[in-house]
Design an enzyme around this catalytic site. Structure first.
Site, PDB file in Angstrom:
ATOM      1  CD  GLU A   1      -9.433  -6.074  -4.507  1.00 45.40           C
ATOM      2  OE1 GLU A   1      -9.901  -5.833  -5.614  1.00 45.40           O
ATOM      3  OE2 GLU A   1      -9.651  -5.340  -3.520  1.00 45.40           O
TER       4      GLU A   1
ATOM      5  CE  LYS B   1      -4.348  -1.531   4.371  1.00 46.74           C
ATOM      6  NZ  LYS B   1      -4.449  -2.141   5.704  1.00 46.74           N
TER       7      LYS B   1
ATOM      8  CE  LYS C   1      -0.063  -2.292   3.687  1.00 46.44           C
ATOM      9  NZ  LYS C   1      -0.533  -3.197   4.697  1.00 46.44           N
TER      10      LYS C   1
ATOM     11  CB  VAL D   1      -7.498  -1.481  -0.296  1.00 46.54           C
ATOM     12  CG1 VAL D   1      -8.617  -0.802   0.485  1.00 46.54           C
ATOM     13  CG2 VAL D   1      -6.565  -0.433  -0.884  1.00 46.54           C
TER      14      VAL D   1
HETATM   15  N1  HSE Z   1      -0.952  -3.998   8.820  1.00 48.43           N
HETATM   16  C1  HSE Z   1      -2.076  -4.107   7.948  1.00 48.43           C
HETATM   17  C2  HSE Z   1      -3.336  -4.102   8.779  1.00 48.43           C
HETATM   18  C3  HSE Z   1      -1.960  -5.358   7.139  1.00 48.43           C
HETATM   19  O1  HSE Z   1      -3.235  -4.296   9.994  1.00 48.43           O
HETATM   20  O2  HSE Z   1      -4.402  -3.881   8.239  1.00 48.43           O
HETATM   21  C4  HSE Z   1      -2.979  -5.477   6.041  1.00 48.43           C
HETATM   22  O3  HSE Z   1      -2.877  -4.426   5.127  1.00 48.43           O
END
Ligand code: HSE
Length: 406
Positions: free
Chosen positions: A123, A199, A99, A126
């Site tokens: 994909e 994101k 991301k 996000v």
């Molecule tokens: N570190 C991220 C989260 C991992 O906790 O959502 C998934 O993108």
């Protein structure tokens, strides 16, 4: 359309998700996708895969003409960008879950896709397993997307859930999120809201065609929350969630921010627990829609990577339809939101920082104000991002979904 294209993969990274996709591909023979080589940083580390698969030399993958897909699952965003760029220049399709890299280098990555006519799919970047990007890209083309409101970071949601339901302290909950493979290698990215804003930047591109600099989007994480906030939330029947928002303010202006948020019980985000993510989409015609699933962890993330790999069989590419649509959307900070602000030192926050204050509570230990403020003004107040001041948005689902009706 080529349906059964053979996919020969060069994999970068063999961490939580990399090892996950390796295992999943072994159990998915019908896909006709095989990993030829895996590039890792530390070749001496023991791995759960045959040693001949591994190399520390990126060029062994990038210069191998039989490899037609690069799956990039490392966490260094700069190194990832170099790998992804080199792969696309060599006409290899790329799948990534990075991301930070995507949000930071959007323009350049778009250009590389066009110049080389290759697929670049992400994909998994996000909401892990939840198909958010393809949904925004494909489904909402002709619909009017009023708003996007989502829990997009699994680690912070896990921490907030454990603190509330099991009375864990912050450090223990964070440690568990790390041990379970949910957190970033640098968990500050999760808890400071950076991962969520990266994101949201990707969402803005696919939802509204906006290319934004993630640093320019107002965001806070969960590090400044204090026990008084939790007590207040419990008294009022709220859950605190870290929420990423994007919504239409006027015909071509979109507001976007990430803030911890008091969620009322009737909002579907209220019940999203642990590492699950959930996205509420406000649509002019369809009203409200909800996407839900695991947002972090080995196999949920590998599932989204697998779905992208499968889409390469028919050369699927994002078309970035919203970028070329008639309406040119832009971000605006001229949107009023309602916030709760708590602080011990009364000199820190002033009532006249707000447009209107509707609740003011002062005591020996803690003070709080609830009021409305312009996003642009919130960014500029001296107390924003001060750890001695807790800022929590107050969301009523109807505020967001019907924003465009105002
Ligand atoms: N570190 C991220 C989260 C991992 O906790 O959502 C998934 O993108």
């Amino acid at each position: 359309m080529t349906i059964n294209k053979k996919l020969t993969i060069g994999l970068f990274g063999f961490g939580v998700v990399g090892e996950g996709i390796y295992k999943v591909l072994q159990q998915t023979p019908a896909l006709d996708a095989s990993i030829k080589k895996i590039c890792i940083k530390h070749p001496d580390k023991k791995r759960n895969a045959p040693s001949e698969l591994f190399t520390a030399n990126a060029n062994e993958l990038l210069n191998d003409d039989s490899i037609n897909v690069i799956v990039e699952l490392i966490d260094d965003a700069d190194a990832a960008f170099a790998i992804v760029s080199a792969a696309m220049k060599r006409k290899k399709a790329v799948v990534s879950a990075n991301k930070k890299m995507i949000a930071t280098h959007f323009e350049k990555l778009l250009q590389l896709q066009i110049e080389n006519n290759v697929s670049f799919l992400y994909e998994a970047a996000v909401c892990g397993s939840v198909p958010v990007i393809r949904n925004l890209e494909e489904y909402y083309d002709n619909d009017l997307l009023n708003s996007f409101s989502g829990i997009v970071n699994g680690s912070t949601n896990f921490i907030l859930t454990k603190m509330k339901e099991e009375n864990l302290n912050y450090d223990t909950a964070l440690l568990q999120a790390q041990q379970l493979g949910f957190a970033e290698s640098n968990p500050a990215l999760d808890v400071e809201g950076k991962d969520a804003v990266n994101k949201l930047t990707i969402v803005l591109k696919h939802a509204y065609g906006i290319t934004a600099n993630p640093e320019s989007i107002l965001h806070l994480g969960i590090t400044h929350l204090n026990p008084f906030d939790t007590k207040y939330a419990n008294e009022k029947g709220y859950n605190i969630k870290l929420v990423a928002n994007a919504y239409q303010v006027t015909e071509n202006k979109i507001a976007a921010y990430v803030l911890p948020t008091f969620i009322v019980q009737k909002n579907p985000l209220y019940n999203i627990r642990n590492e699950f993510n959930g996205v509420l989409i406000g649509s002019k015609l369809a009203d409200e829609q909800f996407l839900y699933g695991k947002g972090a962890g080995r196999f949920p993330t590998a599932s989204a990577v697998l779905s992208d790999i499968a889409a390469l069989r028919y050369n699927y590419q994002y078309e970035y339809k919203k970028s070329s649509s008639g309406v040119k959307y832009q971000l605006t900070g001229k949107s009023v939101i309602k916030i709760y602000v708590s602080f011990s030192d009364r000199t820190l926050v002033q009532e006249n920082d707000f447009i209107e204050v509707e609740e003011s509570y002062l005591s020996a230990n803690i003070n709080h104000l609830i009021g409305t403020i312009l996003l642009d003004d919130l960014r500029n107040v001296t107390w924003f991002n001060n750890n001695a001041v807790s800022v929590i948005a107050i969301s009523d689902i109807s505020d967001t979904v019907n924003q465009n009706d105002n």
